[in-house]
Design a protein around this motif. Sequence first.
Motif, PDB file in Angstrom:
ATOM      1  N   MET A 132     -33.165  -1.362   4.721  1.00  0.00           N
ATOM      2  CA  MET A 132     -32.911   0.014   5.036  1.00  0.00           C
ATOM      3  C   MET A 132     -31.992   0.567   3.955  1.00  0.00           C
ATOM      4  SD  MET A 132     -31.909   2.055   8.457  1.00  0.00           S
ATOM      5  CE  MET A 132     -32.168   0.703   9.462  1.00  0.00           C
ATOM      6  N   TYR A 133     -32.078   1.835   3.729  1.00  0.00           N
ATOM      7  CA  TYR A 133     -31.254   2.446   2.695  1.00  0.00           C
ATOM      8  C   TYR A 133     -30.835   3.846   3.130  1.00  0.00           C
ATOM      9  CZ  TYR A 133     -35.747   4.543   1.627  1.00  0.00           C
ATOM     10  OH  TYR A 133     -36.929   5.212   1.707  1.00  0.00           O
ATOM     11  N   ARG A 134     -29.838   4.392   2.484  1.00  0.00           N
ATOM     12  CA  ARG A 134     -29.331   5.701   2.858  1.00  0.00           C
ATOM     13  C   ARG A 134     -29.682   6.780   1.842  1.00  0.00           C
ATOM     14  NH1 ARG A 134     -25.003   7.019  -0.261  1.00  0.00           N
ATOM     15  NH2 ARG A 134     -24.202   8.674   1.038  1.00  0.00           N
ATOM     16  N   HIS A 135     -30.548   6.447   0.916  1.00  0.00           N
ATOM     17  CA  HIS A 135     -30.880   7.420  -0.116  1.00  0.00           C
ATOM     18  C   HIS A 135     -31.972   8.370   0.360  1.00  0.00           C
ATOM     19  CE1 HIS A 135     -28.334   5.389  -2.930  1.00  0.00           C
ATOM     20  NE2 HIS A 135     -28.903   4.241  -2.591  1.00  0.00           N
ATOM     21  N   GLY A 136     -31.968   9.507  -0.183  1.00  0.00           N
ATOM     22  CA  GLY A 136     -32.945  10.546   0.066  1.00  0.00           C
ATOM     23  C   GLY A 136     -32.622  11.635  -0.940  1.00  0.00           C
ATOM     24  N   ASP A 137     -33.424  12.663  -0.992  1.00  0.00           N
ATOM     25  CA  ASP A 137     -33.137  13.744  -1.933  1.00  0.00           C
ATOM     26  C   ASP A 137     -31.763  14.333  -1.625  1.00  0.00           C
ATOM     27  OD1 ASP A 137     -35.592  13.290  -2.988  1.00  0.00           O
ATOM     28  OD2 ASP A 137     -36.351  15.302  -2.691  1.00  0.00           O
ATOM     29  N   ARG A 138     -30.925  14.374  -2.635  1.00  0.00           N
ATOM     30  CA  ARG A 138     -29.555  14.872  -2.488  1.00  0.00           C
ATOM     31  C   ARG A 138     -29.259  15.913  -3.553  1.00  0.00           C
ATOM     32  NH1 ARG A 138     -26.221  11.779   0.731  1.00  0.00           N
ATOM     33  NH2 ARG A 138     -27.255   9.937   1.558  1.00  0.00           N
ATOM     34  N   SER A 139     -28.251  16.699  -3.282  1.00  0.00           N
ATOM     35  CA  SER A 139     -27.773  17.655  -4.280  1.00  0.00           C
ATOM     36  C   SER A 139     -27.006  16.881  -5.359  1.00  0.00           C
ATOM     37  CB  SER A 139     -26.869  18.687  -3.612  1.00  0.00           C
ATOM     38  OG  SER A 139     -25.734  18.059  -3.048  1.00  0.00           O
ATOM     39  N   PRO A 140     -26.770  17.503  -6.504  1.00  0.00           N
ATOM     40  CA  PRO A 140     -25.988  16.825  -7.545  1.00  0.00           C
ATOM     41  C   PRO A 140     -24.585  16.498  -7.024  1.00  0.00           C
ATOM     42  CG  PRO A 140     -26.938  18.885  -8.365  1.00  0.00           C
ATOM     43  CD  PRO A 140     -27.186  18.840  -6.902  1.00  0.00           C
ATOM     44  N   THR A 141     -23.941  15.529  -7.645  1.00  0.00           N
ATOM     45  CA  THR A 141     -22.589  15.169  -7.213  1.00  0.00           C
ATOM     46  C   THR A 141     -21.516  15.987  -7.924  1.00  0.00           C
ATOM     47  OG1 THR A 141     -22.567  13.369  -8.827  1.00  0.00           O
ATOM     48  CG2 THR A 141     -23.223  12.815  -6.559  1.00  0.00           C
ATOM     49  N   PHE A 142     -21.892  16.671  -8.992  1.00  0.00           N
ATOM     50  CA  PHE A 142     -20.942  17.532  -9.708  1.00  0.00           C
ATOM     51  C   PHE A 142     -21.735  18.526 -10.556  1.00  0.00           C
ATOM     52  CE2 PHE A 142     -21.943  14.126 -12.595  1.00  0.00           C
ATOM     53  CZ  PHE A 142     -22.024  14.735 -13.832  1.00  0.00           C
ATOM     54  N   ALA A 143     -21.044  19.518 -11.067  1.00  0.00           N
ATOM     55  CA  ALA A 143     -21.669  20.504 -11.953  1.00  0.00           C
ATOM     56  C   ALA A 143     -21.039  20.376 -13.337  1.00  0.00           C
ATOM     57  CB  ALA A 143     -21.463  21.909 -11.419  1.00  0.00           C
ATOM     58  N   TYR A 144     -21.841  20.556 -14.349  1.00  0.00           N
ATOM     59  CA  TYR A 144     -21.301  20.582 -15.706  1.00  0.00           C
ATOM     60  C   TYR A 144     -20.411  21.805 -15.854  1.00  0.00           C
ATOM     61  CZ  TYR A 144     -24.494  16.888 -17.030  1.00  0.00           C
ATOM     62  OH  TYR A 144     -25.144  15.683 -17.112  1.00  0.00           O
ATOM     63  N   PRO A 145     -19.393  21.729 -16.693  1.00  0.00           N
ATOM     64  CA  PRO A 145     -18.476  22.867 -16.846  1.00  0.00           C
ATOM     65  C   PRO A 145     -19.174  24.169 -17.235  1.00  0.00           C
ATOM     66  CG  PRO A 145     -17.578  20.917 -17.921  1.00  0.00           C
ATOM     67  CD  PRO A 145     -18.976  20.573 -17.477  1.00  0.00           C
ATOM     68  N   ASN A 189     -25.062  22.122   1.821  1.00  0.00           N
ATOM     69  CA  ASN A 189     -24.141  21.140   2.394  1.00  0.00           C
ATOM     70  C   ASN A 189     -23.135  20.613   1.376  1.00  0.00           C
ATOM     71  OD1 ASN A 189     -25.374  21.277   4.936  1.00  0.00           O
ATOM     72  ND2 ASN A 189     -26.965  19.881   4.275  1.00  0.00           N
ATOM     73  N   GLY A 190     -23.086  21.206   0.201  1.00  0.00           N
ATOM     74  CA  GLY A 190     -22.140  20.765  -0.817  1.00  0.00           C
ATOM     75  C   GLY A 190     -22.710  19.695  -1.727  1.00  0.00           C
ATOM     76  N   PHE A 191     -21.894  19.275  -2.666  1.00  0.00           N
ATOM     77  CA  PHE A 191     -22.317  18.262  -3.639  1.00  0.00           C
ATOM     78  C   PHE A 191     -22.531  16.906  -2.979  1.00  0.00           C
ATOM     79  CE2 PHE A 191     -20.087  20.511  -7.394  1.00  0.00           C
ATOM     80  CZ  PHE A 191     -21.239  21.186  -7.715  1.00  0.00           C
ATOM     81  N   GLY A 192     -23.551  16.196  -3.431  1.00  0.00           N
ATOM     82  CA  GLY A 192     -23.799  14.818  -3.020  1.00  0.00           C
ATOM     83  C   GLY A 192     -24.356  14.653  -1.620  1.00  0.00           C
ATOM     84  N   GLN A 193     -24.751  15.739  -0.989  1.00  0.00           N
ATOM     85  CA  GLN A 193     -25.250  15.668   0.388  1.00  0.00           C
ATOM     86  C   GLN A 193     -26.770  15.769   0.408  1.00  0.00           C
ATOM     87  OE1 GLN A 193     -23.033  14.951   2.847  1.00  0.00           O
ATOM     88  NE2 GLN A 193     -21.686  14.811   1.067  1.00  0.00           N
ATOM     89  N   LEU A 194     -27.350  15.358   1.521  1.00  0.00           N
ATOM     90  CA  LEU A 194     -28.804  15.449   1.661  1.00  0.00           C
ATOM     91  C   LEU A 194     -29.261  16.893   1.609  1.00  0.00           C
ATOM     92  CD1 LEU A 194     -29.471  12.927   4.568  1.00  0.00           C
ATOM     93  CD2 LEU A 194     -30.165  12.665   2.185  1.00  0.00           C
ATOM     94  N   THR A 195     -30.353  17.116   0.893  1.00  0.00           N
ATOM     95  CA  THR A 195     -30.991  18.423   0.917  1.00  0.00           C
ATOM     96  C   THR A 195     -31.879  18.487   2.161  1.00  0.00           C
ATOM     97  OG1 THR A 195     -32.889  17.622  -0.324  1.00  0.00           O
ATOM     98  CG2 THR A 195     -31.045  18.513  -1.619  1.00  0.00           C
ATOM     99  N   GLN A 208     -33.250  15.347   4.341  1.00  0.00           N
ATOM    100  CA  GLN A 208     -33.120  15.204   5.791  1.00  0.00           C
ATOM    101  C   GLN A 208     -34.472  14.904   6.425  1.00  0.00           C
ATOM    102  OE1 GLN A 208     -31.238  18.821   7.104  1.00  0.00           O
ATOM    103  NE2 GLN A 208     -29.394  18.414   5.907  1.00  0.00           N
ATOM    104  N   ILE A 209     -35.504  15.596   5.964  1.00  0.00           N
ATOM    105  CA  ILE A 209     -36.856  15.360   6.482  1.00  0.00           C
ATOM    106  C   ILE A 209     -37.305  13.936   6.128  1.00  0.00           C
ATOM    107  CG2 ILE A 209     -39.283  16.037   6.231  1.00  0.00           C
ATOM    108  CD1 ILE A 209     -38.194  18.954   5.910  1.00  0.00           C
ATOM    109  N   GLN A 210     -36.974  13.471   4.910  1.00  0.00           N
ATOM    110  CA  GLN A 210     -37.320  12.103   4.517  1.00  0.00           C
ATOM    111  C   GLN A 210     -36.680  11.094   5.473  1.00  0.00           C
ATOM    112  OE1 GLN A 210     -35.827  12.171   0.516  1.00  0.00           O
ATOM    113  NE2 GLN A 210     -37.851  12.589  -0.370  1.00  0.00           N
ATOM    114  N   HIS A 211     -35.425  11.327   5.844  1.00  0.00           N
ATOM    115  CA  HIS A 211     -34.734  10.403   6.748  1.00  0.00           C
ATOM    116  C   HIS A 211     -35.320  10.437   8.154  1.00  0.00           C
ATOM    117  CE1 HIS A 211     -31.164   8.660   4.650  1.00  0.00           C
ATOM    118  NE2 HIS A 211     -31.658   9.469   3.720  1.00  0.00           N
ATOM    119  N   ILE A 212     -35.696  11.598   8.615  1.00  0.00           N
ATOM    120  CA  ILE A 212     -36.331  11.703   9.937  1.00  0.00           C
ATOM    121  C   ILE A 212     -37.646  10.932   9.942  1.00  0.00           C
ATOM    122  CG2 ILE A 212     -37.478  13.301  11.529  1.00  0.00           C
ATOM    123  CD1 ILE A 212     -35.250  15.344  10.711  1.00  0.00           C
TER     124      ILE A 212
END
Length: 68
Positions: A1-14, A25-31, A35-39
């Motif tokens: 099992m894994y916790r990966h799925g499509d996520r937002s970037p973890t940071f933005a370039y300057p 949901n902010g940086f590094g969170q599921l898009t 969420q649909i992939q996890h369901i």
Amino acid sequence: MYRHGDRSPTFAYPTSLVNESFWRNGFGQLTLRGQIQHIRLGNYLRQRYSQLLNSTYVASEVVIVLFS
């Protein structure tokens, strides 16, 4: 099992024009797609392992083992 799925970037370039508020949901969170992939994964695992799992979720019966 894994916790990966499509996520937002973890940071933005300057120099990026998109900041964290752009992502619902902010940086590094599921898009929404993630969420649909996890369901779908949960539904698949429930069906595949229905003989091993209770019909209802009982947190005390879940054991998570981490491998490194």
